[in-house]
Write a protein that holds these residues in place. Sequence first.
Motif, short mmCIF file in Angstrom:
data_model
loop_
_atom_site.label_atom_id
_atom_site.label_comp_id
_atom_site.label_asym_id
_atom_site.label_seq_id
_atom_site.Cartn_x
_atom_site.Cartn_y
_atom_site.Cartn_z
N PRO A 68 0.80 -1.24 0.00
CA PRO A 68 0.00 0.00 0.00
C PRO A 68 0.83 1.29 0.00
CG PRO A 68 -0.70 -1.51 1.76
CD PRO A 68 0.63 -1.97 1.27
N ILE A 69 2.14 1.20 0.30
CA ILE A 69 2.93 2.43 0.42
C ILE A 69 3.94 2.62 -0.70
CG2 ILE A 69 2.64 2.70 2.91
CD1 ILE A 69 5.23 1.28 3.40
N ILE A 70 3.99 1.69 -1.64
CA ILE A 70 4.89 1.85 -2.79
C ILE A 70 4.37 2.97 -3.70
CG2 ILE A 70 5.72 0.75 -4.91
CD1 ILE A 70 5.68 -1.91 -3.39
N GLU A 71 5.26 3.86 -4.14
CA GLU A 71 4.84 4.98 -4.98
C GLU A 71 5.52 5.02 -6.34
OE1 GLU A 71 5.18 8.68 -2.95
OE2 GLU A 71 3.66 8.18 -1.45
N SER A 72 6.86 5.01 -6.35
CA SER A 72 7.58 5.20 -7.61
C SER A 72 8.99 4.65 -7.52
CB SER A 72 7.63 6.69 -7.96
OG SER A 72 8.61 6.98 -8.93
N LYS A 73 9.49 4.12 -8.63
CA LYS A 73 10.88 3.64 -8.65
C LYS A 73 11.88 4.77 -8.45
CE LYS A 73 10.97 1.86 -12.79
NZ LYS A 73 11.60 1.14 -13.91
N VAL A 74 11.43 6.01 -8.66
CA VAL A 74 12.31 7.16 -8.50
C VAL A 74 12.45 7.56 -7.03
CG1 VAL A 74 12.68 9.58 -9.13
CG2 VAL A 74 11.74 7.99 -10.80
N THR A 75 11.38 7.36 -6.25
CA THR A 75 11.39 7.85 -4.87
C THR A 75 11.38 6.75 -3.81
OG1 THR A 75 8.97 8.01 -4.91
CG2 THR A 75 10.22 9.99 -5.51
N ASP A 76 10.95 5.54 -4.15
CA ASP A 76 10.88 4.48 -3.14
C ASP A 76 12.28 4.07 -2.69
OD1 ASP A 76 8.11 4.32 -3.22
OD2 ASP A 76 8.11 2.80 -4.81
N PRO A 77 12.45 3.75 -1.41
CA PRO A 77 13.75 3.29 -0.94
C PRO A 77 14.06 1.89 -1.45
CG PRO A 77 12.13 3.00 0.79
CD PRO A 77 11.43 3.73 -0.34
N ALA A 78 15.32 1.52 -1.36
CA ALA A 78 15.70 0.14 -1.65
C ALA A 78 15.13 -0.75 -0.56
CB ALA A 78 17.22 0.02 -1.68
#
Length: 337
Positions: A68-78
């Motif tokens: 539910p908290i995934i947003e973007s490959k640009v901003t999500d942490p590893a």
Amino acid sequence: MKIAIISVSKKGYELSSSIKEKLDSDSTIIKIDLYHKNVKEYFPYLFEEYDAIIAIMASGILIRTIAPIIESKVTDPAVLNIDDNGKFVISTLSGHLGGANKLTKKIANLIDATPVITTSTDVNKKLGIDVIAKDLYLSIDNSKEILFFNKSILDDKEISFVVNPNKNFNYLFEYLNNNTLEINVSITFSSKVDKDEIHAVLDEHELILKERDIVVGLGCRRGKECEKIYDALKSSIRELDIDLSRINKLSSAEIKKDEKGMLELSDKLNIPISFVNLEKLRLFESQDIQKSEFVKSKFGIYGVCEPSALIMAGFDSELIYKKTSYDGVTVAIAISK
């Protein structure tokens, strides 16, 4: 990189403590915090505050929690997933831009585990365009084009990199020379391209990679020779795998403005050096810097290399190399947002 390690079992917590102990001496790891249990409560906070999350738990728990908290490959942490026994380290989220794939290999090597990486470019031994951006500390302005370029790389299509002829791009040339078997690329020059940009072009598609400012903060004992400071600098950027031509600025405190070794190094490398006002250093606050009571007692500030690097890298900058000492020289490296 700021890392959170979260576990749910006693065995998992013991493993997380062992990993932290092994990483504490790594200058590229800025801080490591341990969390235990309360997974649903912690994860939204961890996503905001850390560059990487190592989750020691069953993959089902992890996936259901982060979905539910995934947003973007640009901003999500590893995000990495490790089993309780430490047999497998799985790159789960943000493998390229977030650095999960590289961190997976590092952690697996530390605990003698098997790294598991599933991104298409990696398993096909190709160099993704977002990997290039991550490795060279470049931002991507139009990230929606990443998929097109990575598919083209998988299909062995030739990508053209367009750069300004009046800028030293040795770091790019060296990087590509070391990865010639993984990407089909040509270099062209155009004065229309900004000096801090690299344009990737194929057919009607264009992706703009832009340099983030890399600032090396320096401190040293009075009278330290240029070569000694240079040796320390080379050691630090070697750990980050950064070419000298990729460094944008040097920095220190104004108490060092007449330090001959630093001034000579700036001239030698043709990299500008800035000396930060002591009042700015006194007022500067960051949870990531190491505070020295000795420096505070002598100069009224808690540090030189880390805060000066962060200040010169600009608002919201971050450390990518914490203060490390080399025979009377201290080095820290910050990067702009």
